[in-house]
Structures are given as structure tokens and as C-alpha cells.
Design an enzyme around this catalytic site. Structure first.
Site, mmCIF file in Angstrom:
data_model
loop_
_atom_site.group_PDB
_atom_site.id
_atom_site.type_symbol
_atom_site.label_atom_id
_atom_site.label_comp_id
_atom_site.label_asym_id
_atom_site.label_seq_id
_atom_site.Cartn_x
_atom_site.Cartn_y
_atom_site.Cartn_z
ATOM 1 N N LYS A 189 0.882 -1.172 0.000
ATOM 2 C CA LYS A 189 0.000 0.000 0.000
ATOM 3 C C LYS A 189 0.916 1.216 0.000
ATOM 4 C CE LYS A 189 -4.051 2.041 0.344
ATOM 5 N NZ LYS A 189 -4.999 2.060 -0.804
ATOM 6 N N ASP B 57 -5.453 -3.019 -2.229
ATOM 7 C CA ASP B 57 -6.893 -2.914 -2.518
ATOM 8 C C ASP B 57 -7.219 -3.441 -3.917
ATOM 9 O OD1 ASP B 57 -5.450 -0.739 -3.426
ATOM 10 O OD2 ASP B 57 -6.975 0.753 -2.943
ATOM 11 N N ASP C 40 -2.474 -12.046 5.646
ATOM 12 C CA ASP C 40 -3.525 -12.710 6.429
ATOM 13 C C ASP C 40 -4.864 -12.543 5.721
ATOM 14 O OD1 ASP C 40 -4.770 -13.952 8.687
ATOM 15 O OD2 ASP C 40 -5.415 -11.971 9.347
ATOM 16 N N ASP D 156 -7.126 -15.468 3.187
ATOM 17 C CA ASP D 156 -8.498 -15.914 3.494
ATOM 18 C C ASP D 156 -9.396 -15.675 2.278
ATOM 19 O OD1 ASP D 156 -8.031 -16.781 6.104
ATOM 20 O OD2 ASP D 156 -9.878 -15.862 6.841
HETATM 21 C C1 IPM Z 1 -3.761 -17.199 10.445
HETATM 22 C C2 IPM Z 1 -4.634 -16.822 11.613
HETATM 23 C C3 IPM Z 1 -3.771 -16.185 12.683
HETATM 24 C C4 IPM Z 1 -3.160 -14.931 12.088
HETATM 25 C C5 IPM Z 1 -4.487 -15.858 13.995
HETATM 26 C C6 IPM Z 1 -5.205 -17.070 14.561
HETATM 27 C C7 IPM Z 1 -3.555 -15.261 15.005
HETATM 28 O O1 IPM Z 1 -5.674 -15.995 11.201
HETATM 29 O O2 IPM Z 1 -2.846 -18.010 10.629
HETATM 30 O O3 IPM Z 1 -3.964 -16.676 9.358
HETATM 31 O O4 IPM Z 1 -3.790 -13.863 12.054
HETATM 32 O O5 IPM Z 1 -2.012 -15.005 11.638
HETATM 33 MN MN MN Z 2 -5.737 -15.658 9.056
#
Ligand code: IPM
Ligand code: MN
Length: 355
Positions: free
Chosen positions: A190, A223, A247, A251
Site C-alpha cells: 500500500k 486494494d 492474512d 483468506d
Molecule cells: C492465520 C490466523 C492467525 C493470524 C491468527 C489465529 C492469530 O488468522 O494463521 O492466518 O492472524 O495469523
Molecule cells: Mn488468518
């Protein structure tokens, strides 16, 4: 080979899925003539309950002495009180830091036989094969933090801080991986807003231009990356980024193949044992029901054999067994759609059977 693999089942569905990973490792040991010692230790919420510390000294010492660590998941509503002295997640962050695991590898690949489980259109996700390399021991997760009084109540802060060396070493991990894949590296930041990102851009560009001139390299703002990931995921090969962005993006990316339940991850340092785990969490809502998908953990065990023990044939055997089980149409609930589903242990049985 003789190896010690520390198992950290953790909380929620952790114990159920690690049990299946352990069975698979036992079968591999037998088939390939290895002996794996697999002691179990406490981490996370259950460790807080049993000794008040999410990463007991004994667990940490066992991990330090091991060849590799296989972790389930930590956390759950029971330990979510914002006023609590410590949290399960603190155990995970500490073990990453203590073992020096600065690079988190999260491969995100679609499986042809599961394309209909993806919330995205088949023609967009088919053929996606991205390796995320997330920086894991720096940035806002580990920067200075605090609270102080403020006229409106309080104010709180977390500092995103990175040094040249921290950026260089993780960019090198990503660039080395890109060389072994399709030769393309994308750095996400960013830099239009954050000073820490401007350092990332500068350091990363220098490392790539001077040490990896053969790579196709580009930079993307975080973004836009969030958008590109769901509009044109096939464009990416290796993606390197800082801790918090990684992170969030991983996801998001985990939805491309359709389920978090299929994605393994490897956390590695420059030496010493690595830590291998599914990328999903402890799923307290389905804990103890024998319905969780153990495949991400089983695939994490495969990554462990490949990265920490150079056991490529063994890792291939596991990945191939998983792929054949999926091809044969077996599904746990998370990937079954409206079709019939099997349990955690049945899925373990099938993979073990294929091996
Ligand atoms: C991940 C998880 C962890 C993170 C948490 C549980 C601390 O979300 O491994 O991605 O944020 O790194
Ligand atoms: Mn995570």
C-alpha cells in the site's frame, strides 16, 4: 530416516483433524521405511486451561528440538473475553516468533473435481495456481502497541514496522519459489499511503532486479489485489506481501478453490523446524461432531515431508492419494454441496486406504 514430529492438536476441530494427519504419517512411515516419533503437546486455549499459558515452556522446548511441527488450530469463544490476560492466538504468534518462522507459504490451487464448490464462476477460477508468501514475524502483528486515555475515552495503536533485512529475506523465499514455478512474482503493498510499504517496494525491487533479473516482476496495491484475486486469479503465480495484508488476502483466496478445508500452509525460517498447519481455524461450531474436513491437515503433513525432510516421493504419495479420493467423489460436508457427505474419520480412512 528417523524424525520427531511434534503434534500440536490445539482447540476446536484441531484434535480431530490432527488425528487423521497422524494416521497418514504412520502409514507413510511404514510404507517408506521411516520411523516417526510423534509426541503431542498443548497449545492455545486448552493450554491456557491446563497451565495458564497458551504456549507452555515444555511445548516450545519440544518444538525447538523436533524436525517439524504439525499444528491443528487454536482459539474459540471460550477464550474470547477481550479482558482476558492472554489469548490462544498469542501462543501461535509466539511460536512463530520463537522458531523464527518468517515466511508463510500458502498455496492456493483449484481442484478440477471441486470447481462447482467455488462461489465463483468455473471459467474464472479454473486453473488458478497461486503461491502466497506471507511475511509472518514482523509488521503490525509484532510492532509496538498500546492504549492511553483520550478525551473521548481511550486511544489505541499498533505500529507497522519493517526493516530492510526482514523484507529482503522473505522476498528471497518468494523469488526462489517463483523460479521453481512459472517465473512470475507479484509484490503487494500500500505504497500510495504507508511508509512501511514504500520501504517494501524499494527493497523488493532492488532484490529482484539485482538477484532475480530472470523473473517477471510486478507490484500491485493491496486494494486492487483484493479485486484482481476474484476477477482474474489465474494471472498470479507467486505473491509476496507483509503480514496483515497476507492474512487477509489468503483468506479471500481460500474461497477460490471452494473451501478453506483443503488448504495447507507451511511456516519456515532460515533453519530449524518448520510449522505446518491447515489455513482454516478451530471451527468451534462443528468441533467434536466428526464432520470437519481433515484434508487441509493431511496436505499440510505432505508439505512438511517435502519442505522439512526432503521426502518428495512421500509427499507426492499423500497428495496423489487425496486427489484420487476426491476424484472418486468422496466429500466432507464443507465441499459436498447438496450431495451426500462423509465424516472426518471416514475421509481419513479413505486416504489411508489409497496409500
Ligand atoms: C492465520 C490466523 C492467525 C493470524 C491468527 C489465529 C492469530 O488468522 O494463521 O492466518 O492472524 O495469523
Ligand atoms: Mn488468518
Amino acid at each position: 530416516m528417523h524424525a520427531t514430529i511434534v503434534l500440536l492438536p490445539g482447540d476446536g476441530i484441531g484434535p480431530e483433524i490432527v488425528a487423521q494427519g497422524k494416521r497418514v504419517l504412520e502409514v507413510i512411515a511404514k510404507r517408506f521405511g521411516h520411523t516417526f516419533d510423534m509426541p503431542e503437546h498443548a497449545i492455545g486455549g486448552n493450554a491456557i486451561d491446563s497451565c495458564g499459558d497458551p504456549l507452555p515452556e515444555e511445548t516450545l522446548n519440544a518444538c525447538k528440538k523436533s524436525n517439524a511441527v504439525l499444528l491443528g488450530a487454536v482459539g474459540g469463544p471460550k477464550w474470547d473475553d477481550p479482558k482476558a490476560k492472554t489469548r490462544p492466538e498469542a501462543g501461535l504468534l509466539r511460536i512463530r516468533k520463537e522458531l523464527g518462522l518468517f515466511a508463510n507459504l500458502r498455496p492456493t490451487k483449484t481442484w478440477d473435481e471441486l470447481l462447482d464448490a467455488s462461489p465463483l464462476k468455473r471459467e474464472i477460477v479454473a486453473g488458478t495456481d497461486i503461491l502466497f508468501v506471507r511475511e509472518l514475524t514482523g509488521g503490525i502483528y509484532f510492532g509496538e502497541s498500546g492504549r492511553k486515555p483520550h478525551p473521548s475515552g481511550e486511544e489505541a495503536w499498533n505500529v507497522m514496522i519493517y526493516s530492510t533485512g526482514e523484507i529482503e529475506r522473505v522476498v528471497r523465499v518468494a523469488a526462489d519459489a517463483a523460479r521453481k514455478r512459472r517465473g512470475k512474482l507479484t509484490m503487494v503493498d500500500k505504497a500510495n499511503v504507508l511508509e512501511a510499504s514504500r520501504l517494501w517496494r524499494q527493497v523488493s525491487e532492488r532484490v529482484v532486479k539485482t538477484e532475480y533479473p530472470d523473473l517477471e516482476y510486478n507490484v500491485v496495491l493491496v486494494d486492487s489485489m483484493a479485486m484482481h484475486l476474484i476477477s482474474k486469479p489465474r494471472e498470479f503465480d507467486v505473491v509476496v506481501t507483509e503480514n496483515l495484508f497476507g492474512d487477509i488476502l489468503t483468506d479471500e483466496a481460500s474461497m477460490l478453490p471452494g473451501s478453506l478445508g483443503l488448504l495447507p500452509s507451511a511456516s519456515i525460517g532460515s533453519s530449524g523446524p518448520g510449522l505446518f498447519e491447515p489455513i482454516h481455524g478451530s471451527a468451534p461450531d462443528i468441533a467434536g461432531k466428526n464432520i470437519a474436513n481433515p484434508l487441509a491437515t493431511i496436505l499440510a503433513a505432505a508439505m512438511m515431508l517435502r519442505y522439512s525432510m526432503s521426502m518428495n516421493a512421500e509427499a507426492d504419495a499423500i497428495e496423489d492419494a487425496v486427489s484420487r479420493v476426491l476424484k472418486a467423489g468422496h466429500r466432507t460436508k464443507d465441499i459436498a454441496g447438496t450431495g451426500p457427505s462423509i465424516s472426518t474419520t471416514e475421509m481419513g480412512d479413505l486416504v489411508v486406504g489409497m496409500l
